[in-house]
Design a protein around this motif. Structure first.
Motif: not given
Length: 184
Positions: A139-153
């Protein structure tokens, strides 16, 4: 003895230089020169390596040579599911096109799901027919979120054949308009 130490030092430095030069000779994983890794237009997109639906790792850098849409979404995300028909239509329109300086168009769908069955069910239900779907199911703890700075989809990044970000946040017809600029 002094001469021996000098020769030894030269040999050690030479070995280090040669080892560094051959450290990564896989062109799919090397960065184009002149672009810093980052999240802004003009930056080289950061590498992503996550498991696909079949459990095998898929690397963003392995898609080099193609125009790539890195699309962040989730099965539980209503706006994402609403945007998927636009992404599907654009993929179907451009998947066989010839692009300037690229082999073609690919999509790397990055899911922020927790439940693998729901993720795969949504891929099928929404007709996401491209082969490259990845998730670490965190989910929001995905490594991809951290790498890409994802805070909304939904959120996306369009990359050129060298892996450089050329557009981002493309929704609706904006994706097709950007791709049209790249067609031969």
């Amino acid at each position: 003895m002094k001469r021996f130490n000098i020769v030894l030092a030269i040999a050690a430095v030479s070995f280090c230089v040669i080892a560094f030069a051959f450290k990564n000779n896989n062109p799919a994983e090397t960065q184009p020169r002149g672009n810093a890794v980052g999240l802004e237009i003009g930056n080289l997109a950061p590498e992503l390596k996550l498991e696909g639906t079949d459990g095998k790792e898929i690397s963003l850098y392995s898609l080099r040579g193609h125009v790539v849409l890195v699309d962040f979404w989730a099965s539980w995300c209503t706006p994402c599911r609403g945007e998927n028909p636009n992404v599907v239509a654009t993929y179907n329109k451009y998947k066989n096109e010839k692009f300037k300086g690229a082999k073609g168009f690919k999509i790397l769908s990055v899911s922020l799901d927790h439940d693998k069955a729901k993720w795969i069910e949504a891929i099928k239900a929404d007709g996401l027919s491209w082969p490259d779907h990845v998730s670490d199911l965190k989910g929001w703890q995905s490594a991809a979120c951290g790498i890409y700075g994802i805070n909304s989809i939904p959120t996306n990044f369009l990359l050129n054949a060298d892996g450089v970000i050329i557009a981002k946040g493309l929704r609706g017809e904006a994706l097709g308009e950007e791709l049209a600029k790249l067609v031969k």
